[in-house]
Design a protein around this motif. Structure first.
Motif, PDB file in Angstrom:
ATOM      1  N   GLN B   4       0.817  -1.215   0.000  1.00 27.28           N
ATOM      2  CA  GLN B   4       0.000   0.000   0.000  1.00 27.28           C
ATOM      3  C   GLN B   4       0.848   1.261   0.000  1.00 27.28           C
ATOM      4  N   TYR B   5       2.025   1.195   0.645  1.00 26.25           N
ATOM      5  CA  TYR B   5       2.869   2.382   0.656  1.00 26.25           C
ATOM      6  C   TYR B   5       3.284   2.755  -0.750  1.00 26.25           C
ATOM      7  N   TYR B   6       3.639   1.719  -1.525  1.00 24.54           N
ATOM      8  CA  TYR B   6       4.004   1.990  -2.909  1.00 24.54           C
ATOM      9  C   TYR B   6       2.805   2.498  -3.694  1.00 24.54           C
ATOM     10  N   LEU B   7       1.621   1.942  -3.372  1.00 22.08           N
ATOM     11  CA  LEU B   7       0.388   2.401  -4.021  1.00 22.08           C
ATOM     12  C   LEU B   7       0.188   3.893  -3.778  1.00 22.08           C
ATOM     13  N   PHE B   8       0.341   4.306  -2.510  1.00 19.00           N
ATOM     14  CA  PHE B   8       0.087   5.716  -2.192  1.00 19.00           C
ATOM     15  C   PHE B   8       1.195   6.604  -2.737  1.00 19.00           C
ATOM     16  N   LEU B   9       2.427   6.106  -2.737  1.00 14.02           N
ATOM     17  CA  LEU B   9       3.526   6.906  -3.291  1.00 14.02           C
ATOM     18  C   LEU B   9       3.300   7.159  -4.776  1.00 14.02           C
ATOM     19  N   LEU B  11       0.513   6.992  -6.356  1.00 13.38           N
ATOM     20  CA  LEU B  11      -0.680   7.833  -6.496  1.00 13.38           C
ATOM     21  C   LEU B  11      -0.331   9.306  -6.295  1.00 13.38           C
ATOM     22  N   ALA B  12       0.516   9.575  -5.284  1.00 13.91           N
ATOM     23  CA  ALA B  12       0.906  10.966  -5.034  1.00 13.91           C
ATOM     24  C   ALA B  12       1.715  11.518  -6.203  1.00 13.91           C
ATOM     25  N   LEU B  13       2.630  10.696  -6.736  1.00 13.68           N
ATOM     26  CA  LEU B  13       3.420  11.166  -7.882  1.00 13.68           C
ATOM     27  C   LEU B  13       2.520  11.436  -9.081  1.00 13.68           C
ATOM     28  N   PHE B  14       1.548  10.537  -9.292  1.00 16.12           N
ATOM     29  CA  PHE B  14       0.638  10.725 -10.424  1.00 16.12           C
ATOM     30  C   PHE B  14      -0.179  12.004 -10.256  1.00 16.12           C
ATOM     31  N   SER B  15      -0.645  12.267  -9.011  1.00 12.03           N
ATOM     32  CA  SER B  15      -1.446  13.476  -8.775  1.00 12.03           C
ATOM     33  C   SER B  15      -0.616  14.732  -8.981  1.00 12.03           C
ATOM     34  N   ALA B  40       5.252   7.131 -12.433  1.00 14.82           N
ATOM     35  CA  ALA B  40       4.482   6.700 -11.268  1.00 14.82           C
ATOM     36  C   ALA B  40       3.835   5.351 -11.549  1.00 14.82           C
ATOM     37  N   LEU B  43       6.414   2.566 -11.430  1.00 15.02           N
ATOM     38  CA  LEU B  43       6.773   2.193 -10.054  1.00 15.02           C
ATOM     39  C   LEU B  43       5.750   1.243  -9.464  1.00 15.02           C
TER      40      LEU B  43
END
Lengths: 169, 99
Positions: B4-9, B11-15, B40, B43
């Motif tokens: 999930q950490y990679y998911l959120f990272l 996601l943040a880069l994509f945003s 993103a 990754l």
């Protein structure tokens, strides 16, 4: 905290802050340099996940070739002066709000997803030997087709960038 | 590390990439934000490849990079051509297809 976690958080903070630097810096050359730093952080994440081949390819192709191309174009156009016209504040605010809304919506949707922990034991699927075997047996047809894609992109870039008849400069 | 950490990272880069593509007027910066979004996604694909212990996702990332390189070559040629025509890389000038 183990070394692995320290490295993870360091690379995460570096990637996010450099990505923010890309979109916030006024000078396009600074943006390119921040983007290169972001790509290095992402390559560090690849190494943490034991995907060494992709880490090297990421550095060579992205940070090496693509970003040099960007930098070359920026230098060619002499855009490194801070002369870029800015969008007005309202449109910038709208961009930030809609991007943040996208972030929040997907975050809320994925927050309660099932947790899978990446095991820290080294898997060797990311090594060049295994990836090469997979690439040249299972995915050999897309690999060959991508060469046609490259050829057409190269011809397209040359045709588009060619000076037209009678055009100066 | 939970995946999930990679998911959120990513996601943040994509945003951040989406925000940059909407905020800036310089065509080259917009193009770089698109590269950021592509990275993103790459990754996240590598994280999933490690989670399922399957190398197909890493091959997918490899082809993503191939397509990105081709896209950058053509896109920068278009931007250079646009700069020759209008002497600017401001995307607001190009809001009409003919002028």
């Amino acid at each position: 905290m183990s070394v692995y976690e320290i490295l993870f958080w360091f690379l995460t903070v570096m990637a996010l802050s450099c990505a923010l630097g890309v979109i916030l810096s006024r000078n396009p050359v600074n943006s390119v340099l921040f983007l290169i730093a972001t790509f290095f952080a992402i390559s560090g994440h690849y190494i943490l996940m034991n995907a060494q081949f992709l880490a090297i390819v990421n550095i060579i192709v992205y940070a090496g070739a693509i970003m040099v191309l960007f930098l070359f174009v920026i230098m060619l156009m002499n855009l490194n002066a801070d002369t870029e016209p800015q969008k007005n504040r309202l449109i910038q605010l709208a961009g930030v709000i809609s991007g943040g809304a996208l972030f929040l919506v997907v975050l809320a949707a994925l927050r309660t997803s099932t947790v899978n922990v990446l095991e820290q034991t080294s898997t060797d699927i990311g090594l060049i030997k295994n990836l090469g075997k997979t690439l040249f047996t299972q995915f050999v047809l897309p690999f060959e087709i991508s060469s046609v894609l490259f050829l057409s992109a190269m011809i397209g870039a040359v045709v588009i960038g060619k000076k037209e008849e009678g055009q100066t400069a | 590390m939970p995946v999930q950490y990679y998911l959120f990272l990513s996601l943040a880069l994509f945003s951040i990439g989406v925000m940059g593509a909407m905020m800036r007027r310089n065509a080259i910066i917009v193009f770089m934000c698109i590269e950021l979004m592509l990275n993103a996604v790459n990754l996240l694909l590598v994280a999933f490849s490690k989670m399922y212990n399957d190398s197909s996702a890493q091959i997918m990332v490899f082809f993503n990079m191939v397509v990105a390189a081709a896209e950058v070559a053509v896109g920068l040629a278009v931007i250079v051509m646009m700069y020759r025509k209008v002497h600017s890389v401001d995307i607001n000038i190009l809001n009409r297809l003919k002028h």
